[in-house]
Design a protein around this motif. Structure first.
Motif, PDB file in Angstrom:
ATOM      1  N   VAL A   1      13.024  -5.982   6.684  1.00  0.00           N
ATOM      2  CA  VAL A   1      13.966  -6.211   7.779  1.00  0.00           C
ATOM      3  C   VAL A   1      15.372  -5.871   7.276  1.00  0.00           C
ATOM      4  CG1 VAL A   1      14.879  -7.885   9.415  1.00  0.00           C
ATOM      5  CG2 VAL A   1      12.509  -8.049   8.678  1.00  0.00           C
ATOM      6  N   GLN A   2      16.071  -5.047   8.021  1.00  0.00           N
ATOM      7  CA  GLN A   2      17.446  -4.697   7.661  1.00  0.00           C
ATOM      8  C   GLN A   2      18.389  -5.167   8.766  1.00  0.00           C
ATOM      9  OE1 GLN A   2      15.093  -1.796   7.738  1.00  0.00           O
ATOM     10  NE2 GLN A   2      14.464  -2.723   5.816  1.00  0.00           N
ATOM     11  N   LEU A   3      19.540  -5.659   8.346  1.00  0.00           N
ATOM     12  CA  LEU A   3      20.528  -6.151   9.292  1.00  0.00           C
ATOM     13  C   LEU A   3      21.871  -5.483   9.005  1.00  0.00           C
ATOM     14  CD1 LEU A   3      18.769  -8.908   8.145  1.00  0.00           C
ATOM     15  CD2 LEU A   3      19.700  -9.685  10.320  1.00  0.00           C
ATOM     16  N   GLN A   4      22.554  -5.094  10.056  1.00  0.00           N
ATOM     17  CA  GLN A   4      23.847  -4.428   9.930  1.00  0.00           C
ATOM     18  C   GLN A   4      24.855  -5.172  10.786  1.00  0.00           C
ATOM     19  OE1 GLN A   4      24.504  -1.498   8.095  1.00  0.00           O
ATOM     20  NE2 GLN A   4      26.673  -1.711   8.615  1.00  0.00           N
ATOM     21  N   ALA A   5      25.803  -5.847  10.128  1.00  0.00           N
ATOM     22  CA  ALA A   5      26.829  -6.597  10.847  1.00  0.00           C
ATOM     23  C   ALA A   5      28.060  -5.724  11.052  1.00  0.00           C
ATOM     24  CB  ALA A   5      27.200  -7.853  10.073  1.00  0.00           C
ATOM     25  N   SER A   6      28.694  -5.887  12.190  1.00  0.00           N
ATOM     26  CA  SER A   6      29.920  -5.141  12.484  1.00  0.00           C
ATOM     27  C   SER A   6      30.758  -5.925  13.483  1.00  0.00           C
ATOM     28  CB  SER A   6      29.581  -3.757  13.040  1.00  0.00           C
ATOM     29  OG  SER A   6      28.853  -3.870  14.255  1.00  0.00           O
ATOM     30  N   GLY A   7      31.992  -5.458  13.697  1.00  0.00           N
ATOM     31  CA  GLY A   7      32.838  -6.049  14.717  1.00  0.00           C
ATOM     32  C   GLY A   7      33.971  -6.913  14.204  1.00  0.00           C
ATOM     33  N   GLY A   8      34.032  -7.109  12.899  1.00  0.00           N
ATOM     34  CA  GLY A   8      35.122  -7.912  12.362  1.00  0.00           C
ATOM     35  C   GLY A   8      36.454  -7.183  12.464  1.00  0.00           C
ATOM     36  N   GLY A   9      37.519  -7.906  12.132  1.00  0.00           N
ATOM     37  CA  GLY A   9      38.835  -7.296  12.183  1.00  0.00           C
ATOM     38  C   GLY A   9      39.928  -8.333  12.054  1.00  0.00           C
ATOM     39  N   LEU A  10      41.128  -7.894  12.314  1.00  0.00           N
ATOM     40  CA  LEU A  10      42.311  -8.756  12.273  1.00  0.00           C
ATOM     41  C   LEU A  10      42.715  -9.087  13.699  1.00  0.00           C
ATOM     42  CD1 LEU A  10      44.747 -10.057  10.812  1.00  0.00           C
ATOM     43  CD2 LEU A  10      45.864  -7.803  10.920  1.00  0.00           C
ATOM     44  N   VAL A  11      42.877 -10.360  13.978  1.00  0.00           N
ATOM     45  CA  VAL A  11      43.231 -10.793  15.323  1.00  0.00           C
ATOM     46  C   VAL A  11      44.214 -11.954  15.222  1.00  0.00           C
ATOM     47  CG1 VAL A  11      41.273 -12.384  15.491  1.00  0.00           C
ATOM     48  CG2 VAL A  11      42.261 -11.414  17.575  1.00  0.00           C
ATOM     49  N   ALA A  13      45.790 -15.600  16.315  1.00  0.00           N
ATOM     50  CA  ALA A  13      45.236 -16.880  16.761  1.00  0.00           C
ATOM     51  C   ALA A  13      45.202 -16.911  18.284  1.00  0.00           C
ATOM     52  CB  ALA A  13      46.064 -18.032  16.223  1.00  0.00           C
ATOM     53  N   GLY A  14      44.089 -17.427  18.809  1.00  0.00           N
ATOM     54  CA  GLY A  14      43.881 -17.451  20.242  1.00  0.00           C
ATOM     55  C   GLY A  14      43.147 -16.251  20.781  1.00  0.00           C
ATOM     56  N   GLY A  15      42.987 -15.242  19.943  1.00  0.00           N
ATOM     57  CA  GLY A  15      42.311 -14.027  20.360  1.00  0.00           C
ATOM     58  C   GLY A  15      40.798 -14.135  20.267  1.00  0.00           C
ATOM     59  N   SER A  16      40.153 -13.021  20.554  1.00  0.00           N
ATOM     60  CA  SER A  16      38.687 -12.982  20.583  1.00  0.00           C
ATOM     61  C   SER A  16      38.165 -11.785  19.803  1.00  0.00           C
ATOM     62  CB  SER A  16      38.183 -12.880  22.031  1.00  0.00           C
ATOM     63  OG  SER A  16      38.578 -13.991  22.797  1.00  0.00           O
ATOM     64  N   LEU A  17      36.962 -11.945  19.300  1.00  0.00           N
ATOM     65  CA  LEU A  17      36.217 -10.861  18.672  1.00  0.00           C
ATOM     66  C   LEU A  17      34.752 -11.028  19.032  1.00  0.00           C
ATOM     67  CD1 LEU A  17      37.611 -10.641  15.018  1.00  0.00           C
ATOM     68  CD2 LEU A  17      37.838  -8.890  16.782  1.00  0.00           C
ATOM     69  N   ARG A  18      34.024  -9.924  19.060  1.00  0.00           N
ATOM     70  CA  ARG A  18      32.578  -9.998  19.216  1.00  0.00           C
ATOM     71  C   ARG A  18      31.935  -9.292  18.032  1.00  0.00           C
ATOM     72  NH1 ARG A  18      28.587  -7.358  23.785  1.00  0.00           N
ATOM     73  NH2 ARG A  18      29.134  -5.483  22.596  1.00  0.00           N
ATOM     74  N   LEU A  19      31.161 -10.058  17.283  1.00  0.00           N
ATOM     75  CA  LEU A  19      30.418  -9.505  16.157  1.00  0.00           C
ATOM     76  C   LEU A  19      29.032  -9.059  16.632  1.00  0.00           C
ATOM     77  CD1 LEU A  19      31.221 -12.100  13.338  1.00  0.00           C
ATOM     78  CD2 LEU A  19      32.552 -10.113  14.094  1.00  0.00           C
ATOM     79  N   SER A  20      28.555  -7.985  16.036  1.00  0.00           N
ATOM     80  CA  SER A  20      27.225  -7.469  16.348  1.00  0.00           C
ATOM     81  C   SER A  20      26.365  -7.454  15.092  1.00  0.00           C
ATOM     82  CB  SER A  20      27.313  -6.040  16.899  1.00  0.00           C
ATOM     83  OG  SER A  20      28.082  -5.984  18.081  1.00  0.00           O
ATOM     84  N   CYS A  21      25.109  -7.759  15.261  1.00  0.00           N
ATOM     85  CA  CYS A  21      24.135  -7.686  14.174  1.00  0.00           C
ATOM     86  C   CYS A  21      22.963  -6.843  14.651  1.00  0.00           C
ATOM     87  CB  CYS A  21      23.675  -9.074  13.783  1.00  0.00           C
ATOM     88  SG  CYS A  21      22.411  -9.091  12.484  1.00  0.00           S
ATOM     89  N   ALA A  22      22.918  -5.599  14.199  1.00  0.00           N
ATOM     90  CA  ALA A  22      21.834  -4.698  14.572  1.00  0.00           C
ATOM     91  C   ALA A  22      20.672  -4.883  13.599  1.00  0.00           C
ATOM     92  CB  ALA A  22      22.322  -3.260  14.559  1.00  0.00           C
ATOM     93  N   VAL A  23      19.504  -5.159  14.138  1.00  0.00           N
ATOM     94  CA  VAL A  23      18.317  -5.427  13.327  1.00  0.00           C
ATOM     95  C   VAL A  23      17.370  -4.236  13.393  1.00  0.00           C
ATOM     96  CG1 VAL A  23      16.355  -6.976  12.999  1.00  0.00           C
ATOM     97  CG2 VAL A  23      18.569  -7.898  13.749  1.00  0.00           C
ATOM     98  N   SER A  24      16.837  -3.851  12.248  1.00  0.00           N
ATOM     99  CA  SER A  24      15.839  -2.794  12.211  1.00  0.00           C
ATOM    100  C   SER A  24      14.707  -3.208  11.285  1.00  0.00           C
ATOM    101  CB  SER A  24      16.458  -1.473  11.744  1.00  0.00           C
ATOM    102  OG  SER A  24      17.017  -1.609  10.463  1.00  0.00           O
ATOM    103  N   GLY A  25      13.568  -2.570  11.446  1.00  0.00           N
ATOM    104  CA  GLY A  25      12.405  -2.898  10.638  1.00  0.00           C
ATOM    105  C   GLY A  25      11.582  -4.039  11.181  1.00  0.00           C
ATOM    106  N   SER A  26      12.036  -4.666  12.220  1.00  0.00           N
ATOM    107  CA  SER A  26      11.313  -5.728  12.895  1.00  0.00           C
ATOM    108  C   SER A  26      11.970  -5.932  14.253  1.00  0.00           C
ATOM    109  CB  SER A  26      11.341  -7.018  12.078  1.00  0.00           C
ATOM    110  OG  SER A  26      10.493  -8.005  12.668  1.00  0.00           O
ATOM    111  N   THR A  27      11.476  -6.896  15.014  1.00  0.00           N
ATOM    112  CA  THR A  27      12.040  -7.168  16.332  1.00  0.00           C
ATOM    113  C   THR A  27      12.534  -8.606  16.418  1.00  0.00           C
ATOM    114  OG1 THR A  27       9.816  -7.635  17.154  1.00  0.00           O
ATOM    115  CG2 THR A  27      10.669  -5.413  17.508  1.00  0.00           C
ATOM    116  N   LEU A  28      13.450  -8.825  17.338  1.00  0.00           N
ATOM    117  CA  LEU A  28      14.095 -10.131  17.440  1.00  0.00           C
ATOM    118  C   LEU A  28      13.122 -11.240  17.818  1.00  0.00           C
ATOM    119  CD1 LEU A  28      17.429  -9.206  19.271  1.00  0.00           C
ATOM    120  CD2 LEU A  28      16.979  -9.361  16.811  1.00  0.00           C
ATOM    121  N   ASP A  29      12.037 -10.904  18.482  1.00  0.00           N
ATOM    122  CA  ASP A  29      11.100 -11.944  18.908  1.00  0.00           C
ATOM    123  C   ASP A  29      10.242 -12.459  17.750  1.00  0.00           C
ATOM    124  OD1 ASP A  29       8.531  -9.858  20.505  1.00  0.00           O
ATOM    125  OD2 ASP A  29       9.536  -9.716  18.563  1.00  0.00           O
ATOM    126  N   LYS A  30      10.488 -11.952  16.560  1.00  0.00           N
ATOM    127  CA  LYS A  30       9.746 -12.422  15.389  1.00  0.00           C
ATOM    128  C   LYS A  30      10.593 -13.279  14.456  1.00  0.00           C
ATOM    129  CE  LYS A  30       6.387  -8.645  15.181  1.00  0.00           C
ATOM    130  NZ  LYS A  30       6.738  -8.042  16.474  1.00  0.00           N
TER     131      LYS A  30
END
Length: 123
Positions: A1-11, A13-30
């Motif tokens: 199972v491989q995971l790739q995190a992204s979406g970080g940054g400088l923001v 205070a009071g701001g928003s960010l959305r982080l993503s974790c793309a999964v490969s080699g398996s599926t989320l239902d497992k």
């Protein structure tokens, strides 16, 4: 199972960010998929997770009402939406997966880890 995190940054205070974790080699239902963070000089902390069924979620008290976790099964991606960010949320954020087989959320341990993504919140 491989995971790739992204979406970080400088923001600001009071701001928003959305982080993503793309999964490969398996599926989320497992797997339970989690987000953890580590700030300089501090221990790693579990922030949020979502169970393999998608029906169970967990959010640590310090971010309740500000962070939410979701997933897109079609894209095999888990998201962490972070609103009302505070300077104390500054950390490297990691996504991780358990071994599967119907584990709990949060699980006893995570077995697969992605690389971290830096989140910096300025005051």
């Amino acid at each position: 199972v491989q995971l790739q995190a992204s979406g970080g940054g400088l923001v600001q205070a009071g701001g928003s960010l959305r982080l993503s974790c793309a999964v490969s080699g398996s599926t989320l239902d497992k797997h339970t998929i989690g987000w953890l963070r580590q700030a300089p000089g501090k221990e790693r902390e579990g922030v949020s997770c979502i169970s393999s069924s998608g029906g169970g979620t967990y959010v640590v008290d310090s971010v309740k009402g500000r962070f939410s976790i979701s997933r897109d099964n079609a894209d095999n991606t888990v998201y962490l939406l972070m609103n009302s960010l505070k300077p104390e949320d500054t950390a490297v954020y990691y996504c991780a997966a358990d071994r599967g087989y119907g584990g709990t959320c949060p699980p006893l341990r995570y077995d697969y880890w992605g690389q971290g993504t830096q989140v910096t919140v300025s005051s």
